[in-house]
Scaffold this motif. Structure first.
Motif, PDB file in Angstrom:
ATOM      1  N   GLU A   1      10.631 -15.662  20.389  1.00 42.71           N
ATOM      2  CA  GLU A   1      10.930 -16.657  21.423  1.00 42.71           C
ATOM      3  C   GLU A   1      12.022 -17.661  21.239  1.00 42.71           C
ATOM      4  N   GLY A   2      12.356 -17.751  19.666  1.00 47.84           N
ATOM      5  CA  GLY A   2      13.175 -18.994  18.069  1.00 47.84           C
ATOM      6  C   GLY A   2      14.063 -18.027  17.467  1.00 47.84           C
ATOM      7  N   TRP A   3      14.621 -18.013  17.304  1.00 51.52           N
ATOM      8  CA  TRP A   3      15.994 -17.624  15.878  1.00 51.52           C
ATOM      9  C   TRP A   3      16.263 -18.868  15.006  1.00 51.52           C
ATOM     10  N   ALA A   4      15.759 -18.923  14.340  1.00 51.70           N
ATOM     11  CA  ALA A   4      16.141 -20.145  12.974  1.00 51.70           C
ATOM     12  C   ALA A   4      17.623 -19.390  12.290  1.00 51.70           C
ATOM     13  N   MET A   5      18.531 -19.138  12.165  1.00 51.95           N
ATOM     14  CA  MET A   5      19.245 -18.716  11.955  1.00 51.95           C
ATOM     15  C   MET A   5      20.080 -19.587  10.792  1.00 51.95           C
ATOM     16  N   ILE A   6      20.322 -18.949   9.520  1.00 55.36           N
ATOM     17  CA  ILE A   6      20.501 -20.652   8.364  1.00 55.36           C
ATOM     18  C   ILE A   6      21.836 -19.833   7.956  1.00 55.36           C
ATOM     19  N   GLY A   7      22.072 -18.939   9.031  1.00 59.04           N
ATOM     20  CA  GLY A   7      23.272 -18.502   8.571  1.00 59.04           C
ATOM     21  C   GLY A   7      24.408 -17.982   9.725  1.00 59.04           C
ATOM     22  N   GLY A   8      25.410 -18.240  10.485  1.00 57.73           N
ATOM     23  CA  GLY A   8      25.444 -17.382  11.347  1.00 57.73           C
ATOM     24  C   GLY A   8      26.113 -16.002  11.873  1.00 57.73           C
TER      25      GLY A   8
ATOM     26  N   GLY B   1      10.986 -26.340  23.241  1.00 56.71           N
ATOM     27  CA  GLY B   1       9.727 -28.075  23.675  1.00 56.71           C
ATOM     28  C   GLY B   1       8.724 -27.556  23.434  1.00 56.71           C
ATOM     29  N   GLY B   2       8.733 -27.357  21.614  1.00 60.19           N
ATOM     30  CA  GLY B   2       7.824 -27.809  20.854  1.00 60.19           C
ATOM     31  C   GLY B   2       6.825 -26.213  20.713  1.00 60.19           C
ATOM     32  N   LYS B   3       7.231 -25.453  21.271  1.00 62.98           N
ATOM     33  CA  LYS B   3       6.282 -24.127  21.156  1.00 62.98           C
ATOM     34  C   LYS B   3       6.690 -23.213  21.368  1.00 62.98           C
ATOM     35  N   GLY B   4       6.197 -21.925  20.411  1.00 62.55           N
ATOM     36  CA  GLY B   4       7.201 -21.164  20.952  1.00 62.55           C
ATOM     37  C   GLY B   4       6.499 -19.934  19.404  1.00 62.55           C
ATOM     38  N   THR B   5       6.880 -18.306  18.864  1.00 60.93           N
ATOM     39  CA  THR B   5       6.323 -18.111  17.834  1.00 60.93           C
ATOM     40  C   THR B   5       8.526 -17.689  17.408  1.00 60.93           C
ATOM     41  N   ILE B   6       8.902 -17.829  15.935  1.00 61.21           N
ATOM     42  CA  ILE B   6       9.938 -17.991  15.566  1.00 61.21           C
ATOM     43  C   ILE B   6      10.187 -16.487  14.696  1.00 61.21           C
ATOM     44  N   ALA B   7      11.431 -16.566  14.750  1.00 54.04           N
ATOM     45  CA  ALA B   7      11.765 -15.847  13.467  1.00 54.04           C
ATOM     46  C   ALA B   7      13.335 -16.375  12.546  1.00 54.04           C
ATOM     47  N   ILE B   8      13.550 -16.301  10.845  1.00 57.50           N
ATOM     48  CA  ILE B   8      14.208 -16.303  10.708  1.00 57.50           C
ATOM     49  C   ILE B   8      15.540 -15.564   9.968  1.00 57.50           C
ATOM     50  N   LEU B   9      16.572 -15.483  10.405  1.00 58.26           N
ATOM     51  CA  LEU B   9      17.835 -14.395  10.111  1.00 58.26           C
ATOM     52  C   LEU B   9      18.117 -15.678   8.878  1.00 58.26           C
ATOM     53  N   ALA B  10      17.808 -14.464   7.974  1.00 56.26           N
ATOM     54  CA  ALA B  10      18.055 -15.431   6.196  1.00 56.26           C
ATOM     55  C   ALA B  10      19.812 -14.535   5.032  1.00 56.26           C
ATOM     56  N   GLY B  11      20.061 -13.948   6.098  1.00 51.70           N
ATOM     57  CA  GLY B  11      21.096 -13.166   5.129  1.00 51.70           C
ATOM     58  C   GLY B  11      20.580 -12.415   3.300  1.00 51.70           C
TER      59      GLY B  11
ATOM     60  N   GLY C   1       8.309 -12.539   9.289  1.00 51.81           N
ATOM     61  CA  GLY C   1       9.450 -12.942  10.395  1.00 51.81           C
ATOM     62  C   GLY C   1      10.403 -13.208  10.009  1.00 51.81           C
ATOM     63  N   ILE C   2      11.024 -13.037   8.152  1.00 52.50           N
ATOM     64  CA  ILE C   2      12.249 -13.846   7.646  1.00 52.50           C
ATOM     65  C   ILE C   2      12.887 -12.076   7.237  1.00 52.50           C
TER      66      ILE C   2
ATOM     67  N   GLN D   1      12.734 -22.645   2.934  1.00 51.86           N
ATOM     68  CA  GLN D   1      12.209 -23.366   2.571  1.00 51.86           C
ATOM     69  C   GLN D   1      12.585 -24.738   3.649  1.00 51.86           C
ATOM     70  N   GLY D   2      13.535 -24.941   3.715  1.00 47.77           N
ATOM     71  CA  GLY D   2      13.204 -26.059   4.574  1.00 47.77           C
ATOM     72  C   GLY D   2      13.318 -25.145   6.328  1.00 47.77           C
ATOM     73  N   VAL D   3      13.201 -24.117   6.444  1.00 52.74           N
ATOM     74  CA  VAL D   3      12.553 -24.394   8.277  1.00 52.74           C
ATOM     75  C   VAL D   3      10.713 -24.285   7.625  1.00 52.74           C
ATOM     76  N   ARG D   4      11.080 -23.397   6.956  1.00 54.08           N
ATOM     77  CA  ARG D   4       9.098 -23.260   6.273  1.00 54.08           C
ATOM     78  C   ARG D   4       8.515 -24.963   6.056  1.00 54.08           C
ATOM     79  N   GLU D   5       9.071 -25.810   5.758  1.00 55.72           N
ATOM     80  CA  GLU D   5       8.524 -27.294   5.560  1.00 55.72           C
ATOM     81  C   GLU D   5       8.974 -28.136   6.506  1.00 55.72           C
ATOM     82  N   GLU D   6       9.607 -27.349   7.438  1.00 53.64           N
ATOM     83  CA  GLU D   6      10.141 -28.036   8.585  1.00 53.64           C
ATOM     84  C   GLU D   6       8.368 -28.091  10.409  1.00 53.64           C
ATOM     85  N   LEU D   7       8.402 -26.638  10.057  1.00 48.29           N
ATOM     86  CA  LEU D   7       7.961 -25.863  10.505  1.00 48.29           C
ATOM     87  C   LEU D   7       6.327 -26.006  10.762  1.00 48.29           C
ATOM     88  N   LYS D   8       6.128 -26.514  10.225  1.00 43.09           N
ATOM     89  CA  LYS D   8       4.520 -27.666   9.876  1.00 43.09           C
ATOM     90  C   LYS D   8       4.506 -28.549  10.447  1.00 43.09           C
ATOM     91  N   ASN D   9       5.516 -29.466  10.720  1.00 45.38           N
ATOM     92  CA  ASN D   9       5.604 -30.681  11.773  1.00 45.38           C
ATOM     93  C   ASN D   9       5.343 -30.544  13.617  1.00 45.38           C
TER      94      ASN D   9
END
Length: 315
Positions: A213-220, A147-157, A187-188, A169-177
């Protein structure tokens, strides 16, 4: 004269049929199921495409048991010195592997990258995901489900893998939007790319930082281990890359909202095809970056997508 022409055509056909092509496959690790899928694709391509190209294709799987860029470099050089006409490699560390790629090309092998590129090397081309776009897609979808709100972390391998650096890089760039969202300080989270170690990394991080509150997993990676996510379904939200059969279970359980499927099987299949085009026909790919789009997989289409894996892996 006609008989002579027919004899020459027949001789050429027999010679082509007797020609043997060895293609080395050097993925990041044997323990990662995405590369097991790539190996399956490469073997299928050898079986199906060899007769069409008039050659007998052998796939030589020279992948380290666990990630080790130096062992990859050694495997590439050994394959080239042993006479492999083609080599496909997913680079754990482009800087480490590039000299070996260049040496292999100098020795006469055609080398291409899949999944993770070495763009400054003499490789023929890259096949796989556009990694910055991949990171952006993961972040866009995570913002939607949160819903466009909250704190995230990135699982990055693996921190040195060039493809994963681009996805971060792509996650961080899009996060600015998404002004209502932020990345946790430090948080990486990097980790060895095995299911168990990835699951340990993500669960330890979540326990230590319950504000995630959310995970951006760039690999599963952790999603290959059963019951890997030690929290209630839906909190935190998860969007991940890759959609192999074990990972689909996390969609059904509600622990993961969306998976973005890479063409893991195609990493092997398409690489063999591209290399055969060059080795047998002298044809270059249309571009030095052959990009395969990601497939969005949710609970609604997971069953149908899973059937593709049954076909690809011969189940």
């Amino acid at each position: 004269m006609r008989m002579l022409a027919m004899w020459l055509v027949l001789a050429v056909a027999v010679q082509a049929a007797d020609k043997k092509v060895v293609i080395g496959l050097v993925a990041k690790s044997q323990s990662n199921p995405v590369f097991q899928a790539a190996y399956a694709g490469a073997k299928d391509a050898a079986k199906e495409l060899g007769p069409k190209y008039g050659v007998a294709v052998t796939v030589d799987w020279q992948t380290p048991v666990d990630e080790d860029a130096q062992k990859q470099a050694e495997a590439i050089e050994q394959l080239a010195r042993a006479g492999a006409q083609g080599i496909a490699v997913s680079c754990s560390d482009a800087n480490t592997v590039t000299p070996a790629i260049n040496k292999a090309v100098d020795l006469g092998a055609v080398v291409m990258c899949f999944d993770s590129d070495a763009p400054r090397s003499k490789r023929l081309c890259y096949y796989g995901t556009d990694d910055v776009t991949c990171g952006r897609l993961v972040m866009t979808e995570l913002a939607r489900v949160m819903g466009g709100k909250g704190t995230i972390a990135i699982l990055a391998g693996n921190q040195t893998a060039p493809n994963l650096q681009k996805r971060v890089q792509g996650v961080r760039e899009e996060l600015k939007n998404h002004p209502g969202m932020k990345l946790l300080d430090d948080g990486i989270f990097y980790h060895p790319e095995t299911p168990e170690q990835a699951a340990e990394a993500v669960n330890t991080a979540q326990t230590t930082h319950p504000q995630i509150e959310g995970w951006a997993m760039i690999g599963g990676w952790p999603l290959f281990a059963k019951n890997a996510l030690k929290w209630a379904p839906g909190n935190p939200k998860v969007v991940s890359v890759d959609a192999l059969p074990p990972q689909l279970a996390f969609l059904y359980s509600g622990h993961v909202d969306t998976l973005y499927a890479q063409d893991c099987y195609g990493w092997g299949y398409k690489s063999v095809q591209i290399l055969l085009d060059k080795i047998v026909k002298g044809q270059n790919p249309a571009s030095e970056r052959v990009i395969d789009p990601l497939t969005k997989v949710t609970k609604e289409n997971a069953t149908e997508f899973g059937k593709l894996w049954d076909k690809w892996l011969g189940k």
